[in-house]
Design an enzyme around this catalytic site. Structure first.
Site, PDB file in Angstrom:
ATOM      1  NE  ARG A 176      -5.750  39.276  64.034  1.00  0.00           N
ATOM      2  CZ  ARG A 176      -4.767  39.823  64.730  1.00  0.00           C
ATOM      3  NH1 ARG A 176      -5.095  41.481  64.185  1.00  0.00           N
ATOM      4  NH2 ARG A 176      -5.344  39.767  66.173  1.00  0.00           N
ATOM      5  N   GLY A 206      11.832  30.930  61.823  1.00  0.00           N
ATOM      6  CA  GLY A 206      13.001  30.782  60.337  1.00  0.00           C
ATOM      7  C   GLY A 206      12.879  32.473  59.888  1.00  0.00           C
ATOM      8  CD  GLU A 234      -3.951  49.875  68.686  1.00  0.00           C
ATOM      9  OE1 GLU A 234      -3.841  49.003  68.702  1.00  0.00           O
ATOM     10  OE2 GLU A 234      -3.538  50.441  69.705  1.00  0.00           O
TER      11      GLU A 234
END
Length: 356
Positions: A225, A282, A310
């Site tokens: 990640r 936010g 991908e």
């Protein structure tokens, strides 16, 4: 795309049939024209300015513009139309507007509006490279309008409570970053000063935690990640629930079932809805649909997966529910969707085991 509704006249194009475009046997929804002796296609003839025709050509990537004679009640006309480039798509079933409209009309209309807005800023080539992401964004917008969050405690929004003075796109690839100059209504009354705010824009996502209530075990996945890498995490490989973006034209539930097959090679028998939420409101537009997925998880269940195109490289892990809670306790299950689903499953685990 052109900012107005032009005059439209029924027209007939001889020598062509119209079919759904397909890729790898999967229907893509939109129509393509195919030379076909003895056939004819009914359509609409629009009179456009040169600038308007150019804007439409931005949208028609993958096609070649040609001129063909069409017939109308007022006689023949030489019209511009777009034919698919050779080999770009496969032919599917005959296409009709009545079949297309319920699933695609609202999505493609919103997508076309967003495409033109981006093409005017970043150019048509870059906008076309982002077309799938644009449709994902459009589908997310339509879901947000159709299923807004409840407002029993929150303030009710009225006209004039939010003023967007300027909106620009600072970055646009797989994701996008948008800058806003805005003002909003204050709780004490009146409007705020002008605020400079940015949003990281991605589409809606679906997350599913596969659970076998008979064996009391779950299946997790591990993959690299970029977020932890950018933060400085020494080990950016993460343990997660199965997850992915909701593709245009599919529901969050369909996306969850698809991702389970793509990422881990398993079949989900039943989805149990868990909370829907903004993980970081936010600054991020992402909205997550989460599920517990009832599945059969014997020894050896799950297979390395991911979509190669991908860049996905995914390893599955079978472990007991107690081991999952252990990962939550130690922090190794260090991402919000997995933590939330682990705690949600803990609430219903005994009932699910009793039912099984």
């Amino acid at each position: 795309m052109i900012g107005r509704v032009p005059a439209l006249r029924p027209a007939r194009l001889p020598g062509f049939g119209v079919y759904e475009a397909c890729r790898n046997g999967q229907g893509l929804g939109f129509p393509i024209l195919q030379l076909e002796e003895g056939a004819a296609v009914q359509g609409l003839l629009a009179d456009l300015t040169a600038v308007e025709a150019e804007r439409i050509s931005w949208y028609e990537a993958g096609y070649d513009a040609v001129q063909r004679e069409v017939t109308t009640a007022q006689g023949p006309y030489l019209a511009k139309l777009w034919l698919p480039q050779a080999g770009r798509w496969e032919l599917g079933d005959p296409w009709t507007l009545s079949d297309w409209t319920p699933k695609w009309a609202a999505l493609k209309t919103e997508g076309a509006r967003r495409f033109i807005a981006e093409a005017e800023v970043i150019g048509p080539e870059r906008a076309n490279a982002r077309y799938h992401a644009i449709l994902v964004r459009a589908a997310s917008t339509l879901r947000a309008r159709a299923e807004p969050m409840p407002q029993a405690l929150r303030r009710s929004v009225a006209d004039g409570d939010l003023k967007i003075d300027a909106q620009t796109t600072a970055y646009a690839k797989f994701f996008a970053v948008e800058d806003y100059d805005l003002r909003h209504r204050l709780f004490a009354g009146g409007m705020s000063a002008k605020l400079d705010r940015a949003a990281f824009v991605s589409g809606d996502a679906t997350v599913v935690l596969p659970y076998d209530p008979k064996r009391d075990r779950v299946l997790l996945v591990e993959q690299f990640r970029t977020g932890p890498l950018a933060r400085g995490e020494p080990n950016p490989w993460m343990i997660e629930a199965i997850a992915g973006r909701v593709d245009p034209g599919e529901t969050p539930e369909q996306a969850a079932l698809r991702e389970a097959g793509e990422e881990a090679g398993i079949t989900i028998e039943r989805l149990i809805e868990a909370p829907r939420y903004y993980p970081s409101p936010g600054a991020k537009s992402e909205f997550i649909y989460s599920y517990i997925g009832i599945a059969d998880l014997p020894d050896g269940a799950g297979a390395p997966g991911g979509v190669e195109a991908e860049g996905e490289d995914i390893r599955p892990h079978l472990l007991s529910f107690d081991a999952l809670l252990g990962l939550v306790s130690t922090g190794e299950a260090g991402n919000a969707p997995l933590i939330l689903l682990a705690l949600w499953l803990d609430r219903m685990r005994e009932r699910l085991r009793a039912e099984a």
